[in-house]
Design an enzyme around this catalytic site. Structure first.
Site, PDB file in Angstrom:
ATOM      1  N   HIS A  76      -6.094   0.885   3.516  1.00  0.00           N
ATOM      2  CA  HIS A  76      -7.034  -0.055   2.893  1.00  0.00           C
ATOM      3  C   HIS A  76      -8.245   0.658   2.304  1.00  0.00           C
ATOM      4  O   HIS A  76      -9.373   0.172   2.389  1.00  0.00           O
ATOM      5  CB  HIS A  76      -7.506  -1.110   3.909  1.00  0.00           C
ATOM      6  CG  HIS A  76      -6.444  -2.126   4.210  1.00  0.00           C
ATOM      7  ND1 HIS A  76      -6.177  -3.188   3.395  1.00  0.00           N
ATOM      8  CD2 HIS A  76      -5.559  -2.218   5.238  1.00  0.00           C
ATOM      9  CE1 HIS A  76      -5.189  -3.915   3.913  1.00  0.00           C
ATOM     10  NE2 HIS A  76      -4.788  -3.335   5.027  1.00  0.00           N
ATOM     11  N   GLY A 121       5.186  -3.119   5.345  1.00  0.00           N
ATOM     12  CA  GLY A 121       4.241  -2.020   5.139  1.00  0.00           C
ATOM     13  C   GLY A 121       4.862  -0.758   4.585  1.00  0.00           C
ATOM     14  O   GLY A 121       4.207   0.288   4.534  1.00  0.00           O
ATOM     15  N   SER A 165       6.190  -0.780   1.553  1.00  0.00           N
ATOM     16  CA  SER A 165       6.027  -1.004   0.123  1.00  0.00           C
ATOM     17  C   SER A 165       7.317  -1.260  -0.647  1.00  0.00           C
ATOM     18  O   SER A 165       7.591  -0.632  -1.669  1.00  0.00           O
ATOM     19  CB  SER A 165       5.255   0.147  -0.499  1.00  0.00           C
ATOM     20  OG  SER A 165       4.589  -0.386  -1.597  1.00  0.00           O
ATOM     21  N   ASP A 190       0.725   2.802  -3.553  1.00  0.00           N
ATOM     22  CA  ASP A 190       2.166   2.654  -3.357  1.00  0.00           C
ATOM     23  C   ASP A 190       2.945   3.109  -4.575  1.00  0.00           C
ATOM     24  O   ASP A 190       3.926   3.858  -4.476  1.00  0.00           O
ATOM     25  CB  ASP A 190       2.502   1.193  -3.036  1.00  0.00           C
ATOM     26  CG  ASP A 190       1.770   0.719  -1.791  1.00  0.00           C
ATOM     27  OD1 ASP A 190       1.202   1.571  -1.096  1.00  0.00           O
ATOM     28  OD2 ASP A 190       1.773  -0.492  -1.526  1.00  0.00           O
ATOM     29  N   ASN A 192       4.294 -11.401   4.591  1.00  0.00           N
ATOM     30  CA  ASN A 192       4.443 -11.405   3.139  1.00  0.00           C
ATOM     31  C   ASN A 192       3.038 -11.473   2.553  1.00  0.00           C
ATOM     32  O   ASN A 192       2.399 -12.509   2.562  1.00  0.00           O
ATOM     33  CB  ASN A 192       5.293 -12.597   2.695  1.00  0.00           C
ATOM     34  CG  ASN A 192       5.511 -12.579   1.191  1.00  0.00           C
ATOM     35  OD1 ASN A 192       4.754 -11.933   0.449  1.00  0.00           O
ATOM     36  ND2 ASN A 192       6.524 -13.264   0.743  1.00  0.00           N
TER      37      ASN A 192
END
Ligand code: ADP
Ligand code: NG1
Ligand code: MG
Length: 423
Positions: free
Chosen positions: A37, A129, A131, A181, A224
């Site tokens: 993050h 998580g 991606s 990602d 989600n």
């Protein structure tokens, strides 16, 4: 689902569309080792590509329709005549991720729409998580590009620019995501992890210590992201912190990315963390934020689908972002000096910061991390956005026998980035 072979996919494509595929694009998922993050504040991150991937077979068709089908019957087919008016979605279905990549490339190429047939098959556990979402965006973008240009697409657009384009396209599903990602999945080279930096996007291949084993473990919970507002709440909270710090440092930059604010302020991580404790309130209502920074500054932070937020946690969110960005620097140094103990210490600190300050963990993820730590893991942390999904665990190679009986998804070695095959 069992593994599907290239031949089975090919057969399914011909059976579904009655034409031969022209290209196959394969894009990996990624596991982030540390730096959670903080990409949307332009701070560097440390992921690697994994073997699990998304594959797409694609061809132009002569029906003037855009058609997406999935090898997995749980995802229903999607179809639209052209011109398709799609501009984005706020409650994304699987086809919306493909439309993000498709639209990104058509806009970039200034290309007219044309009939396409896509068949997709993915082995990345979704909403975990790792991606999967970006992998869908990237395969769709590259397949679309390869149906427009001849030869090696990366002679036409650099990998960095392509990853950047995909990162700018995925937010069409409503998430204010950063670029980690897409960059990890496009820029990865087999055998090395990546240190990725942003604005401008660049990456460095980093060899992991030979005695470091990374295990990916599923917590058996999912989130989600596109269907909840947790992620966007964190992004907006960070932007409000940036506005408060800009006022404190008398900065006139329009940016509300915390890395820009730190750089312009000239403060070290230690200094800025101290300032955060002194001047950033822990929690404010929307009215209190307006009182503090003014309505115009708050409006600069908000988007259409985040305007409804009414409460903001600030100090602990900022503490996470700055301390996590610092941990990425320390992790890279520890990795270079092959100090796997220190790498583990930093991963544990990262998980604590995610769980306590960023509140993006959950009971199941905390329990997985604790279980592995009890069995000798050097470090264990949630990976990706969190609130469910996977943890990444660092074990010394000599200790792997300790965890043989524990649940695990796979042991991960750095995999290769997106690739294309023309039939
Ligand atoms: P993550 O990116 O962490 O895996 P997200 O919530 O961002 O999680 O994205 C998950 C979404 O991606 C799923 O809800 C689904 O729409 C889509 N998706 C992932 N894998 C597949 C797949 N194999 N086939 C179709 N859609 C998929
Ligand atoms: P996941 O959970 O894999 O969707 C998300 C974001 C990243 C990053 C991480 C948290 C997208 C496409 N990806 O990953 O940009 O912010 O969370 O570090 O939204
Ligand atoms: Mg995602």
């Amino acid at each position: 689902m069992n593994a599907v072979t290239d031949e089975q996919l090919h057969e399914q494509f011909v059976k579904t569309y009655g034409i031969e595929p022209e290209i196959r694009v394969t894009c990996p998922g990624r596991v982030n080792l540390i730096g959670e993050h903080i990409d949307y504040h332009d701070y560097g991150v440390f992921p690697m590509a994994i073997d699990a991937s998304t594959v797409i077979l694609a061809a132009r068709n002569s029906t003037n329709n855009i058609v997406f089908s999935n090898f997995d019957p749980k995802y229903s087919s999607w179809e639209s005549p052209i011109p398709c008016p799609w501009q984005g979605s706020s409650s994304p279905k699987w086809s919306d991720y493909l439309l993000c990549g498709w639209k990104g490339i058509l806009d970039f190429e200034k290309s007219e729409q044309f009939g396409i047939s896509f068949l997709l098959y993915g082995t990345i556990p979704p909403s975990s998580g790792l991606s999967s979402s970006s992998s869908l965006v990237c395969v769709s973008a590259l397949a679309t590009l390869c149906l427009i240009v001849q030869g090696d697409p990366f002679q036409h657009i650099s990998r960095e620019n392509f990853a950047h384009l995909c990162a700018k396209s995925e937010p069409l599903i409503g998430t204010l995501s950063g670029g980690m990602d897409q960059a990890a999945e496009v820029l990865a080279s087999e055998g090395t992890a990546l240190r990725i930096d942003f604005n401008p996007l660049r990456s460095k291949n980093i060899e992991l210590p030979e005695n470091a084993v990374f295990v990916v473990v599923h917590s058996n919970t999912e989130l989600n992201k596109g269907a909840t507002s947790h992620y966007n709440e964190r992004v907006i909270e960070g932007r409000i912190v940036a506005q408060i710090l800009k006022r404190e440092f008398s900065l006139s930059t329009p940016s509300f990315r915390l890395k820009d604010i730190q750089t312009l302020s000239g403060k070290s991580f230690e200094e800025i963390l101290k300032i955060v404790e002194e001047i950033i309130p822990e929690e404010l209502t929307k009215d209190q934020v307006i009182e503090l920074i003014g309505n115009d500054k708050l409006e600069e932070c908000l988007t259409e689908n985040t305007r409804k937020f009414t409460n903001f946690k600030l100090r602990s969110r900022a503490r996470h972002v700055f301390s996590e960005a610092h941990r990425v620097e320390l992790f890279e140094s520890a990795c270079e000096s092959k100090d796997i103990k220190q790498m583990g210490v930093l991963m544990n600190a990262s998980h604590r910061s995610c769980a306590i300050d960023y509140e993006c963990s959950c009971e199941e993820l905390d329990a997985i991390c604790e279980l592995y730590t009890k069995h000798g893991a050097l470090g264990a942390r949630l990976t990706g956005a969190g609130w469910g999904g996977c943890a990444v665990v660092l074990m010394a190679a000599d200790d792997v026998a300790n965890i043989e009986k524990l649940p695990s998804l796979f042991v991960s070695k750095p995999g290769q980035g997106i690739r294309v095959h023309r039939f």
